[in-house]
Design an enzyme around this catalytic site. Sequence first.
Site, PDB file in Angstrom:
ATOM      1  N   TYR A 186      -1.042   8.419  -2.936  1.00  0.00           N
ATOM      2  CA  TYR A 186      -1.139   8.058  -4.354  1.00  0.00           C
ATOM      3  C   TYR A 186      -2.412   8.672  -4.968  1.00  0.00           C
ATOM      4  O   TYR A 186      -2.461   8.962  -6.147  1.00  0.00           O
ATOM      5  CB  TYR A 186      -1.241   6.535  -4.512  1.00  0.00           C
ATOM      6  CG  TYR A 186       0.064   5.765  -4.407  1.00  0.00           C
ATOM      7  CD1 TYR A 186       1.212   6.316  -3.851  1.00  0.00           C
ATOM      8  CD2 TYR A 186       0.135   4.457  -4.881  1.00  0.00           C
ATOM      9  CE1 TYR A 186       2.386   5.580  -3.762  1.00  0.00           C
ATOM     10  CE2 TYR A 186       1.303   3.716  -4.805  1.00  0.00           C
ATOM     11  CZ  TYR A 186       2.435   4.284  -4.249  1.00  0.00           C
ATOM     12  OH  TYR A 186       3.583   3.548  -4.172  1.00  0.00           O
ATOM     13  N   GLY A 187      -3.422   8.807  -4.135  1.00  0.00           N
ATOM     14  CA  GLY A 187      -4.771   9.117  -4.625  1.00  0.00           C
ATOM     15  C   GLY A 187      -4.929  10.470  -5.275  1.00  0.00           C
ATOM     16  O   GLY A 187      -5.947  10.760  -5.884  1.00  0.00           O
ATOM     17  N   ASP A 247       0.864  -1.181   0.000  1.00  0.00           N
ATOM     18  CA  ASP A 247       0.000   0.000   0.000  1.00  0.00           C
ATOM     19  C   ASP A 247       0.899   1.229   0.000  1.00  0.00           C
ATOM     20  O   ASP A 247       2.108   1.125   0.246  1.00  0.00           O
ATOM     21  CB  ASP A 247      -0.921   0.017   1.231  1.00  0.00           C
ATOM     22  CG  ASP A 247      -1.849   1.222   1.244  1.00  0.00           C
ATOM     23  OD1 ASP A 247      -2.421   1.544   0.192  1.00  0.00           O
ATOM     24  OD2 ASP A 247      -2.001   1.873   2.302  1.00  0.00           O
ATOM     25  N   SER A 248       0.297   2.389  -0.207  1.00  0.00           N
ATOM     26  CA  SER A 248       1.083   3.619  -0.149  1.00  0.00           C
ATOM     27  C   SER A 248       1.480   3.959   1.293  1.00  0.00           C
ATOM     28  O   SER A 248       2.424   4.706   1.496  1.00  0.00           O
ATOM     29  CB  SER A 248       0.274   4.772  -0.753  1.00  0.00           C
ATOM     30  OG  SER A 248      -0.926   4.926  -0.035  1.00  0.00           O
ATOM     31  N   THR A 263      -6.295   2.529  -4.987  1.00  0.00           N
ATOM     32  CA  THR A 263      -5.828   3.448  -6.021  1.00  0.00           C
ATOM     33  C   THR A 263      -4.923   2.702  -7.013  1.00  0.00           C
ATOM     34  O   THR A 263      -5.095   2.816  -8.230  1.00  0.00           O
ATOM     35  CB  THR A 263      -5.082   4.637  -5.373  1.00  0.00           C
ATOM     36  OG1 THR A 263      -5.938   5.199  -4.373  1.00  0.00           O
ATOM     37  CG2 THR A 263      -4.721   5.683  -6.383  1.00  0.00           C
ATOM     38  N   CYS A 319     -11.148   2.486  -0.275  1.00  0.00           N
ATOM     39  CA  CYS A 319      -9.770   2.871   0.043  1.00  0.00           C
ATOM     40  C   CYS A 319      -9.405   2.100   1.304  1.00  0.00           C
ATOM     41  O   CYS A 319     -10.192   2.064   2.262  1.00  0.00           O
ATOM     42  CB  CYS A 319      -9.683   4.379   0.293  1.00  0.00           C
ATOM     43  SG  CYS A 319      -8.079   4.910   0.933  1.00  0.00           S
ATOM     44  N   THR A 320      -8.236   1.479   1.302  1.00  0.00           N
ATOM     45  CA  THR A 320      -7.895   0.614   2.437  1.00  0.00           C
ATOM     46  C   THR A 320      -7.567   1.399   3.709  1.00  0.00           C
ATOM     47  O   THR A 320      -7.416   0.811   4.771  1.00  0.00           O
ATOM     48  CB  THR A 320      -6.720  -0.312   2.080  1.00  0.00           C
ATOM     49  OG1 THR A 320      -5.642   0.472   1.556  1.00  0.00           O
ATOM     50  CG2 THR A 320      -7.140  -1.357   1.060  1.00  0.00           C
ATOM     51  N   HIS A 321      -7.454   2.712   3.591  1.00  0.00           N
ATOM     52  CA  HIS A 321      -7.292   3.510   4.811  1.00  0.00           C
ATOM     53  C   HIS A 321      -8.614   3.653   5.575  1.00  0.00           C
ATOM     54  O   HIS A 321      -8.614   3.880   6.775  1.00  0.00           O
ATOM     55  CB  HIS A 321      -6.789   4.918   4.466  1.00  0.00           C
ATOM     56  CG  HIS A 321      -5.326   4.994   4.178  1.00  0.00           C
ATOM     57  ND1 HIS A 321      -4.750   4.409   3.076  1.00  0.00           N
ATOM     58  CD2 HIS A 321      -4.310   5.586   4.868  1.00  0.00           C
ATOM     59  CE1 HIS A 321      -3.442   4.662   3.083  1.00  0.00           C
ATOM     60  NE2 HIS A 321      -3.156   5.368   4.162  1.00  0.00           N
ATOM     61  N   CYS A 373      -4.258  -1.659  -1.945  1.00  0.00           N
ATOM     62  CA  CYS A 373      -4.447  -0.230  -2.210  1.00  0.00           C
ATOM     63  C   CYS A 373      -5.440  -0.127  -3.363  1.00  0.00           C
ATOM     64  O   CYS A 373      -5.182  -0.650  -4.456  1.00  0.00           O
ATOM     65  CB  CYS A 373      -3.108   0.398  -2.593  1.00  0.00           C
ATOM     66  SG  CYS A 373      -3.220   2.106  -3.151  1.00  0.00           S
ATOM     67  N   GLU A 432      -3.431   8.927   8.095  1.00  0.00           N
ATOM     68  CA  GLU A 432      -1.966   8.844   8.220  1.00  0.00           C
ATOM     69  C   GLU A 432      -1.473   9.658   9.424  1.00  0.00           C
ATOM     70  O   GLU A 432      -0.439   9.374   9.999  1.00  0.00           O
ATOM     71  CB  GLU A 432      -1.288   9.349   6.937  1.00  0.00           C
ATOM     72  CG  GLU A 432      -1.437   8.415   5.752  1.00  0.00           C
ATOM     73  CD  GLU A 432      -0.545   7.167   5.833  1.00  0.00           C
ATOM     74  OE1 GLU A 432       0.544   7.249   6.407  1.00  0.00           O
ATOM     75  OE2 GLU A 432      -0.975   6.112   5.330  1.00  0.00           O
TER      76      GLU A 432
HETATM   77  N1  DGL Z   1      -4.879   3.135   0.681  1.00  0.00           N
HETATM   78  C1  DGL Z   1      -4.947   3.658  -0.648  1.00  0.00           C
HETATM   79  C2  DGL Z   1      -6.201   3.173  -1.341  1.00  0.00           C
HETATM   80  O1  DGL Z   1      -6.732   2.148  -0.949  1.00  0.00           O
HETATM   81  C3  DGL Z   1      -4.905   5.129  -0.842  1.00  0.00           C
HETATM   82  C4  DGL Z   1      -3.854   5.880  -0.266  1.00  0.00           C
HETATM   83  C5  DGL Z   1      -3.310   7.023  -1.016  1.00  0.00           C
HETATM   84  O2  DGL Z   1      -4.012   7.906  -1.539  1.00  0.00           O
HETATM   85  O3  DGL Z   1      -2.093   7.015  -1.030  1.00  0.00           O
HETATM   86  O4  DGL Z   1      -6.640   3.779  -2.270  1.00  0.00           O
END
Ligand code: DGL
Length: 266
Positions: free
Chosen positions: A41-42, A9-10, A74, A182-184, A72, A149
């Site tokens: 990343y998003g 993941d990012s 994204t 989004c996994t966050h 992730c 984060e």
């Molecule tokens: N956890 C990432 C996802 O599932 C996104 C994180 C990011 O934007 O870096 O999309």
Amino acid sequence: MAPTIGVFDSGFGGLTVLRELLPLVRGAHYIYLGDTARLPYGSKSQITIARYAVESARFLVSRGAEHLVIACNTASALAMREISESVAIPVTGVIEPVVCAAEHRHPNADVLVLATSATVQSHAYQVQCAARGLHATEKACPLLVPLVEEGWIDHSVTREVLRIYLQEALSTCSPEAVLLGCTHYPLIAPAIEATLRDLGSQAEVIDSARATAIAIERTIRLSGVASTAEASFQCFVTDSVEKFEQLGSRFLGRPVGGVQLVDLGG
Ligand code: DGL
């Protein structure tokens, strides 16, 4: 022989998938990469996301990964083809499992997908939902990843930001399910659920972490692995080890020690 599963993941978000995988696929050794130096990343372009994701995937393969989990959304939405073409091991993303779970629980329903800007712009969810008879409204929530984060899981600012995003989204649709694209976001799932209820929605919240872990358990068929064996894991990050160990332990629900710093370039 325990298989080595790479999880990428990012940042911290993929830990929500690892958290589900650890008790489910217990005999495996996991190597986790959080590309924390280059997140989010998003908010980046497809070409940049694909480059970062390919470099991250190759790193995990160089460390012995035999199966790759793109934890992730994204990267799953914008770089699955590039990742799959750059490594010679099976690759599983997070979008298909969560869409399948939603179809199973709410056939032909209207669903709301919360995701990063890049994921929403790709319309990967709309396409996969339509293929399974679901009607998806996609809502970009760019502020949520930085808040997670920062560790602002139960914070008034996060709750207020959620209220604004969900109010905007619910003014255009009445979903039966809300997909955390989004996994966050599973880290703030209780706040998302509470905000939905406050706004009068009874939609079920479905997260990609659990659905993905179940899909991987099925896909890799760890038949030779003793189910009683403890899983082990090693984490790598591209930025602060201290921050990752501290917050990561909170998110994973167990100590995250021995994190190694790696340089994947700019
Ligand atoms: N956890 C990432 C996802 O599932 C996104 C994180 C990011 O934007 O870096 O999309």
